[in-house]
Motif scaffolding. Sequence first.
Motif, short mmCIF file in Angstrom:
data_model
loop_
_atom_site.label_atom_id
_atom_site.label_comp_id
_atom_site.label_asym_id
_atom_site.label_seq_id
_atom_site.Cartn_x
_atom_site.Cartn_y
_atom_site.Cartn_z
N LEU A 181 3.90 37.83 42.53
CA LEU A 181 2.53 38.21 42.21
C LEU A 181 1.66 38.19 43.46
O LEU A 181 0.90 39.14 43.73
N LEU A 182 1.76 37.13 44.26
CA LEU A 182 0.93 37.02 45.46
C LEU A 182 1.30 38.05 46.51
O LEU A 182 0.42 38.72 47.08
N GLU A 183 2.59 38.20 46.78
CA GLU A 183 2.99 39.16 47.81
C GLU A 183 2.82 40.60 47.32
O GLU A 183 2.45 41.48 48.10
N GLY A 184 3.10 40.84 46.04
CA GLY A 184 2.89 42.17 45.50
C GLY A 184 1.43 42.56 45.54
O GLY A 184 1.07 43.70 45.89
N ASP A 185 0.55 41.63 45.21
CA ASP A 185 -0.89 41.88 45.25
C ASP A 185 -1.34 42.17 46.68
O ASP A 185 -2.12 43.10 46.94
N VAL A 213 13.86 44.95 63.47
CA VAL A 213 14.30 43.59 63.81
C VAL A 213 15.82 43.54 63.71
O VAL A 213 16.38 43.95 62.69
N PRO A 214 16.50 43.03 64.74
CA PRO A 214 17.96 43.08 64.74
C PRO A 214 18.62 42.06 63.83
O PRO A 214 19.79 42.18 63.49
N THR A 215 17.89 41.03 63.43
CA THR A 215 18.50 39.96 62.61
C THR A 215 18.16 40.17 61.14
O THR A 215 17.20 40.83 60.79
N ALA A 216 18.98 39.57 60.29
CA ALA A 216 18.76 39.67 58.84
C ALA A 216 19.14 38.35 58.18
O ALA A 216 20.07 37.67 58.64
N PRO A 217 18.44 37.96 57.12
CA PRO A 217 18.80 36.72 56.41
C PRO A 217 20.06 36.92 55.59
O PRO A 217 20.52 38.05 55.40
N PRO A 218 20.64 35.85 55.07
CA PRO A 218 21.78 35.99 54.16
C PRO A 218 21.40 36.88 52.97
O PRO A 218 20.23 36.98 52.60
N PRO A 219 22.38 37.56 52.37
CA PRO A 219 22.08 38.52 51.29
C PRO A 219 21.23 37.96 50.16
O PRO A 219 20.33 38.64 49.66
N ALA A 220 21.49 36.72 49.74
CA ALA A 220 20.71 36.16 48.64
C ALA A 220 19.24 36.02 49.01
O ALA A 220 18.35 36.24 48.19
N LEU A 221 18.96 35.65 50.28
CA LEU A 221 17.58 35.52 50.72
C LEU A 221 16.95 36.90 50.91
O LEU A 221 15.75 37.07 50.68
N SER A 225 13.50 38.27 49.13
CA SER A 225 12.41 38.94 49.84
C SER A 225 12.09 40.28 49.18
O SER A 225 10.91 40.62 48.96
N SER A 226 13.10 41.05 48.84
CA SER A 226 12.88 42.33 48.18
C SER A 226 12.21 42.14 46.83
O SER A 226 11.31 42.92 46.45
N PHE A 227 12.60 41.12 46.11
CA PHE A 227 11.98 40.83 44.81
C PHE A 227 10.49 40.56 44.98
O PHE A 227 9.66 41.08 44.22
N GLN A 228 10.13 39.76 45.98
CA GLN A 228 8.74 39.41 46.17
C GLN A 228 7.91 40.60 46.64
O GLN A 228 6.84 40.87 46.10
N TYR A 229 8.40 41.31 47.65
CA TYR A 229 7.58 42.34 48.29
C TYR A 229 7.71 43.70 47.62
O TYR A 229 6.72 44.43 47.53
N ALA A 302 20.63 37.24 38.02
CA ALA A 302 21.12 38.51 38.55
C ALA A 302 21.54 38.38 40.01
O ALA A 302 22.56 38.94 40.42
N SER A 303 20.77 37.63 40.79
CA SER A 303 21.11 37.45 42.21
C SER A 303 22.44 36.72 42.37
O SER A 303 23.27 37.08 43.22
N TYR A 304 22.65 35.71 41.53
CA TYR A 304 23.92 34.98 41.56
C TYR A 304 25.08 35.92 41.22
O TYR A 304 26.11 35.94 41.91
N LEU A 305 24.93 36.73 40.18
CA LEU A 305 26.00 37.67 39.82
C LEU A 305 26.26 38.68 40.94
O LEU A 305 27.40 39.09 41.18
N GLN A 306 25.21 39.06 41.66
CA GLN A 306 25.35 40.03 42.74
C GLN A 306 26.10 39.47 43.94
O GLN A 306 26.44 40.23 44.86
N SER A 307 26.38 38.19 43.95
CA SER A 307 27.20 37.64 45.03
C SER A 307 28.62 38.18 44.98
O SER A 307 29.36 38.09 45.96
#
Length: 416
Positions: A181-185, A213-221, A225-229, A302-307
């Motif tokens: 909600l906060l990041e989407g707003d 940016v050349p670096t990326a967080p682990p897939p779950a993180l 991030s995608s969920f929030q933004y 869903a994120s857990y299953l996507q592992s």
Amino acid sequence: MLRSFSIAAVAAVLVAVSACAHGSGERRPAAVPLPPDYAAMLAQVAAERGLAPPSTLRIGTVPRDSLPAVLDAASTGDDARLTRLSTIYRVFGLLPEGMDYAAASRSGLDAAVGAFYVPGKREVWLVRDGPLPGSPAGLEPWEQRLLAHEFAHALQDYHFDIPALERAAGTTDAWLALRALLEGDAAWTESRWTASVLLPRLSPGAAVEPPPVPTAPPPALARESSFQYVTGTEWVALLRGDDAGAVDHLLRDGVPLATALVLHPDLPRTGWTPSGVAIPPGVPAEGWQANDSDSLGEFLIASYLQSALPALPSLQAAAGWTADAVRLYRTPGGQAAMAWRIRFSDAKEAGEFAARHRDLLERRADRLTAGAGMLTAVRRDSVTVVQLEAQGNEVTLVFAGQSDAAETLARYLLNR
């Protein structure tokens, strides 16, 4: 891309960063009162959002190599949440070996973040070399976009008190929904200001996107991030399309939040509310301790299953969520164990999740062992997972680093 954020969104990062800044003796940059041209930009952003601008706000710049010291000064920390999330993500197998949730959240941060806001202190920071230009026009276009995003967080904090909202989000599910909600707003407000103010005054070909940016967080993180933004911005746009004051209502009135509401914006129209589910109290055997509890919500299912599974079947299998409960234990040998009970809208939805979770186990373990009322798998990362036979619309899962501990906990929960 370079990300902007509210400090409240990355408490995990700040706790981890602080360890490298204490005692460094490094002189921290100072924020200053908002200069007139920046105050005028704040007023523009506030007009797009439909809220009055804060009466006081400070701004500062920090070189990238000094970023840890400023983050350290801003850190509030949430040790209990960090410890719980580290344990949960480890038993799910969502973290690289040897990395905890804080470190995973922090990975790539020093190179990725371009701006941030500090709730409570009402400070906006731009990560850049050199002093703050006299006017926002002296910033790169993409820096102006980041600044608009942070000004939106300042509006949220001034009117709704971000730290209080964070404290009220008592579960991981509610916390993730609040972040969306906060990041989407903030992203929605930034995009409105960009379209109405920034783009009309730019020359053709101006760079409005930050450098890659050349670096990326682990897939779950990255999914978080995608969920929030991304998902959060889509949710906010839908909410405001129906009612311009809908976001303010959610932030002001303490409406219970769940990630299911972000993923399915139509749910409130159906009268849907999260139900309840419980894990039996007590411990399975002498010497065990029950340490903590939580609710993870539809997004993390869903994120857990996507592992191990594609996104679409993972999202479909999680979509019938109505409630879940997590209980964390400590075995007599000091190892972590976890029970997770999930309630779905009906037995069909529970069966679909159970089937998809079996698919996950088949992909992450060399073999599955069927027993009376349970299915056991030792994953390749040595975590034992037991899936109990669905009971009506509920599915119970057990995770432990030791097979005998997983079996003990599973038998304790079987038919209870």
